[in-house]
Design a protein around this motif. Structure first.
Motif, PDB file in Angstrom:
ATOM      1  N   ASN A  25      18.876  27.470  52.837  1.00  0.00           N
ATOM      2  CA  ASN A  25      20.074  26.659  53.034  1.00  0.00           C
ATOM      3  C   ASN A  25      21.285  27.295  52.356  1.00  0.00           C
ATOM      4  O   ASN A  25      22.399  27.269  52.887  1.00  0.00           O
ATOM      5  CB  ASN A  25      19.854  25.245  52.486  1.00  0.00           C
ATOM      6  CG  ASN A  25      19.104  24.348  53.449  1.00  0.00           C
ATOM      7  OD1 ASN A  25      19.371  24.355  54.650  1.00  0.00           O
ATOM      8  ND2 ASN A  25      18.161  23.570  52.933  1.00  0.00           N
ATOM      9  N   VAL A  26      21.055  27.872  51.178  1.00  0.00           N
ATOM     10  CA  VAL A  26      22.128  28.565  50.466  1.00  0.00           C
ATOM     11  C   VAL A  26      22.550  29.809  51.237  1.00  0.00           C
ATOM     12  O   VAL A  26      23.743  30.085  51.405  1.00  0.00           O
ATOM     13  CB  VAL A  26      21.674  28.943  49.040  1.00  0.00           C
ATOM     14  CG1 VAL A  26      22.758  29.742  48.327  1.00  0.00           C
ATOM     15  CG2 VAL A  26      21.326  27.701  48.240  1.00  0.00           C
ATOM     16  N   VAL A  27      21.573  30.571  51.727  1.00  0.00           N
ATOM     17  CA  VAL A  27      21.869  31.782  52.487  1.00  0.00           C
ATOM     18  C   VAL A  27      22.670  31.444  53.739  1.00  0.00           C
ATOM     19  O   VAL A  27      23.681  32.098  54.048  1.00  0.00           O
ATOM     20  CB  VAL A  27      20.564  32.511  52.871  1.00  0.00           C
ATOM     21  CG1 VAL A  27      20.862  33.695  53.783  1.00  0.00           C
ATOM     22  CG2 VAL A  27      19.840  32.983  51.616  1.00  0.00           C
ATOM     23  N   ILE A  28      22.250  30.434  54.479  1.00  0.00           N
ATOM     24  CA  ILE A  28      22.937  30.051  55.712  1.00  0.00           C
ATOM     25  C   ILE A  28      24.375  29.652  55.436  1.00  0.00           C
ATOM     26  O   ILE A  28      25.285  29.986  56.207  1.00  0.00           O
ATOM     27  CB  ILE A  28      22.170  28.902  56.395  1.00  0.00           C
ATOM     28  CG1 ILE A  28      20.814  29.395  56.910  1.00  0.00           C
ATOM     29  CG2 ILE A  28      22.980  28.314  57.546  1.00  0.00           C
ATOM     30  CD1 ILE A  28      19.883  28.282  57.370  1.00  0.00           C
ATOM     31  N   ALA A 138      11.071  33.386  57.374  1.00  0.00           N
ATOM     32  CA  ALA A 138      12.205  33.048  56.528  1.00  0.00           C
ATOM     33  C   ALA A 138      13.487  33.683  57.047  1.00  0.00           C
ATOM     34  O   ALA A 138      14.539  33.032  57.145  1.00  0.00           O
ATOM     35  CB  ALA A 138      11.931  33.486  55.087  1.00  0.00           C
ATOM     36  N   VAL A 139      13.426  34.961  57.392  1.00  0.00           N
ATOM     37  CA  VAL A 139      14.622  35.656  57.881  1.00  0.00           C
ATOM     38  C   VAL A 139      15.049  35.098  59.231  1.00  0.00           C
ATOM     39  O   VAL A 139      16.247  34.922  59.495  1.00  0.00           O
ATOM     40  CB  VAL A 139      14.369  37.174  57.964  1.00  0.00           C
ATOM     41  CG1 VAL A 139      15.606  37.883  58.521  1.00  0.00           C
ATOM     42  CG2 VAL A 139      14.020  37.734  56.590  1.00  0.00           C
ATOM     43  N   ILE A 140      14.091  34.788  60.095  1.00  0.00           N
ATOM     44  CA  ILE A 140      14.407  34.235  61.404  1.00  0.00           C
ATOM     45  C   ILE A 140      15.113  32.882  61.277  1.00  0.00           C
ATOM     46  O   ILE A 140      16.100  32.598  61.984  1.00  0.00           O
ATOM     47  CB  ILE A 140      13.121  34.092  62.247  1.00  0.00           C
ATOM     48  CG1 ILE A 140      12.682  35.460  62.764  1.00  0.00           C
ATOM     49  CG2 ILE A 140      13.331  33.139  63.414  1.00  0.00           C
ATOM     50  CD1 ILE A 140      13.604  36.066  63.810  1.00  0.00           C
ATOM     51  N   VAL A 141      14.628  32.024  60.383  1.00  0.00           N
ATOM     52  CA  VAL A 141      15.260  30.723  60.170  1.00  0.00           C
ATOM     53  C   VAL A 141      16.691  30.900  59.680  1.00  0.00           C
ATOM     54  O   VAL A 141      17.623  30.225  60.158  1.00  0.00           O
ATOM     55  CB  VAL A 141      14.446  29.873  59.174  1.00  0.00           C
ATOM     56  CG1 VAL A 141      15.225  28.633  58.748  1.00  0.00           C
ATOM     57  CG2 VAL A 141      13.113  29.465  59.797  1.00  0.00           C
ATOM     58  N   ALA A 142      16.902  31.815  58.732  1.00  0.00           N
ATOM     59  CA  ALA A 142      18.249  32.060  58.218  1.00  0.00           C
ATOM     60  C   ALA A 142      19.169  32.577  59.319  1.00  0.00           C
ATOM     61  O   ALA A 142      20.320  32.130  59.456  1.00  0.00           O
ATOM     62  CB  ALA A 142      18.192  33.053  57.057  1.00  0.00           C
ATOM     63  N   LEU A 143      18.689  33.507  60.125  1.00  0.00           N
ATOM     64  CA  LEU A 143      19.507  34.063  61.202  1.00  0.00           C
ATOM     65  C   LEU A 143      19.877  32.999  62.227  1.00  0.00           C
ATOM     66  O   LEU A 143      21.025  32.945  62.695  1.00  0.00           O
ATOM     67  CB  LEU A 143      18.760  35.210  61.878  1.00  0.00           C
ATOM     68  CG  LEU A 143      18.722  36.532  61.116  1.00  0.00           C
ATOM     69  CD1 LEU A 143      17.724  37.500  61.748  1.00  0.00           C
ATOM     70  CD2 LEU A 143      20.113  37.168  61.079  1.00  0.00           C
ATOM     71  N   ALA A 144      18.918  32.159  62.586  1.00  0.00           N
ATOM     72  CA  ALA A 144      19.192  31.109  63.560  1.00  0.00           C
ATOM     73  C   ALA A 144      20.268  30.159  63.053  1.00  0.00           C
ATOM     74  O   ALA A 144      21.194  29.785  63.788  1.00  0.00           O
ATOM     75  CB  ALA A 144      17.909  30.346  63.892  1.00  0.00           C
ATOM     76  N   GLY A 145      20.167  29.758  61.777  1.00  0.00           N
ATOM     77  CA  GLY A 145      21.153  28.846  61.211  1.00  0.00           C
ATOM     78  C   GLY A 145      22.536  29.458  61.125  1.00  0.00           C
ATOM     79  O   GLY A 145      23.539  28.813  61.455  1.00  0.00           O
ATOM     80  N   ILE A 146      22.604  30.706  60.692  1.00  0.00           N
ATOM     81  CA  ILE A 146      23.905  31.373  60.560  1.00  0.00           C
ATOM     82  C   ILE A 146      24.548  31.572  61.925  1.00  0.00           C
ATOM     83  O   ILE A 146      25.752  31.339  62.112  1.00  0.00           O
ATOM     84  CB  ILE A 146      23.735  32.718  59.834  1.00  0.00           C
ATOM     85  CG1 ILE A 146      23.363  32.492  58.370  1.00  0.00           C
ATOM     86  CG2 ILE A 146      25.019  33.552  59.920  1.00  0.00           C
ATOM     87  CD1 ILE A 146      22.998  33.766  57.622  1.00  0.00           C
ATOM     88  N   ASP A 147      23.759  32.017  62.905  1.00  0.00           N
ATOM     89  CA  ASP A 147      24.330  32.267  64.227  1.00  0.00           C
ATOM     90  C   ASP A 147      24.807  30.967  64.878  1.00  0.00           C
ATOM     91  O   ASP A 147      25.848  30.943  65.546  1.00  0.00           O
ATOM     92  CB  ASP A 147      23.295  32.949  65.118  1.00  0.00           C
ATOM     93  CG  ASP A 147      23.922  33.592  66.351  1.00  0.00           C
ATOM     94  OD1 ASP A 147      25.083  34.055  66.253  1.00  0.00           O
ATOM     95  OD2 ASP A 147      23.280  33.635  67.413  1.00  0.00           O
ATOM     96  N   TRP A 148      24.063  29.894  64.699  1.00  0.00           N
ATOM     97  CA  TRP A 148      24.475  28.623  65.272  1.00  0.00           C
ATOM     98  C   TRP A 148      25.799  28.149  64.671  1.00  0.00           C
ATOM     99  O   TRP A 148      26.666  27.608  65.373  1.00  0.00           O
ATOM    100  CB  TRP A 148      23.394  27.573  65.070  1.00  0.00           C
ATOM    101  CG  TRP A 148      23.713  26.287  65.768  1.00  0.00           C
ATOM    102  CD1 TRP A 148      24.242  25.147  65.216  1.00  0.00           C
ATOM    103  CD2 TRP A 148      23.537  26.009  67.161  1.00  0.00           C
ATOM    104  NE1 TRP A 148      24.402  24.176  66.172  1.00  0.00           N
ATOM    105  CE2 TRP A 148      23.982  24.678  67.381  1.00  0.00           C
ATOM    106  CE3 TRP A 148      23.045  26.749  68.240  1.00  0.00           C
ATOM    107  CZ2 TRP A 148      23.955  24.084  68.643  1.00  0.00           C
ATOM    108  CZ3 TRP A 148      23.014  26.152  69.496  1.00  0.00           C
ATOM    109  CH2 TRP A 148      23.466  24.837  69.681  1.00  0.00           C
TER     110      TRP A 148
END
Length: 289
Positions: A25-28, A138-148
């Protein structure tokens, strides 16, 4: 060899996944802001023709600084208010300082990450293979959140994900042969790169970003070139359905676009759980082919 039985492994990994989900959540939230600061500093430097340029007055942002706080009132979040899932429930989804509603996405990301980690540990145990796929999730979840949120797929995540897939294949932590992983990375990148340029030459518009090429290349490295067709088909079908639904409900953003990265990410996670070939068979059956 797994250290624990499947269910004990899943429980342990699930708890760890909750903690990682909280960090994601912090990364996103922060990584795009960190990139914006970096780009602003670089622009100021070049605008000053190579001199030091104007001093950047905004405080530097990192994944650890400043301390997490409510964006509405600035209330510093204490450790007992930052326990995954439990703190959200205890606070009833509201800030302890001002009562502003906390987005439901925070506990959902934590819970989703925990579920993915538990699945990886249940399937592969507490092993290098299980750890590798947890990292992938973990990386996939972060990427999905950031891109959205931002339509960005940062190189800081896509490129390490690609190299990690190749390394995991080389170390035999996945069942994808190294040749297949390398070909998957190359084919994944070049296929979307070709679509991008074909669309741009035909319409004069950009249909996707370079981050999509790199994410698809990373998926090719993790699953092999044979998985690329099932993954891109699933991402396209789901993306089309969601895009149409958002258009009908007036949920599209300004410009009428929907980022493709979250659908690539979702297709990758689906391939992880069910297997690329099973995904392909179900897609063809659903499409009546």
């Amino acid at each position: 060899m797994a250290l624990f039985d499947p269910w004990a492994s899943a429980a342990l990994a699930g708890v760890f996944g909750l903690l990682i989900g909280s960090f994601l959540n912090v990364v996103i939230h922060r990584l795009p802001k960190m990139l914006e600061q970096q780009w602003a500093a670089e622009y100021a430097h070049y605008a000053a023709e190579g001199t030091e340029g104007p001093e950047v007055t905004a405080p530097a942002i990192s994944l650890s600084h400043p301390r997490s706080a409510c964006p509405n009132c600035g209330h510093a979040i204490r450790w007992h208010q930052n326990i995954p899932i439990l703190s959200y429930l205890a606070l009833r989804g509201r800030c302890a300082g001002c009562g502003t509603r906390i987005s439901l996405r925070y506990p959902l990301v934590e819970l989703f990450t925990a579920t993915l980690f538990a699945f990886c540990a249940w399937r592969w145990g507490i092993t290098p293979t299980g750890a590798a796929w947890c990292l992938f999730c973990a990386v996939i979840v972060a990427l999905a959140g950031i891109d959205w949120d931002t339509t960005l797929l940062p190189d800081d995540l896509t490129l390490p994900l690609l190299w990690a897939g190749l390394l995991a294949s080389a170390l035999q932590w996945t069942d994808v042969p190294l040749f297949s992983a390398v070909m998957g990375a190359a084919a994944g990148y070049l296929s979307l790169w070709s679509v991008y340029w074909g669309f741009k030459l035909a319409t004069g518009k950009e249909g996707m970003g370079y981050g999509d090429f790199k994410l698809f290349a990373a998926l090719g490295a993790w699953f092999g070139w044979q998985a690329l067709v099932p993954i891109i088909l699933m991402a396209s079908v789901i993306g089309a359905i969601v895009g149409i639904a958002m258009k009908l409900t007036s949920g599209l953003r300004e410009g009428g676009y929907v980022p493709f990265g979250p659908f690539l990410a979702g297709a990758g996670l689906t391939a992880l759980v069910f297997g690329p070939q099973a995904v392909m068979q179900h897609l063809l059956g659903w499409l009546g082919l």
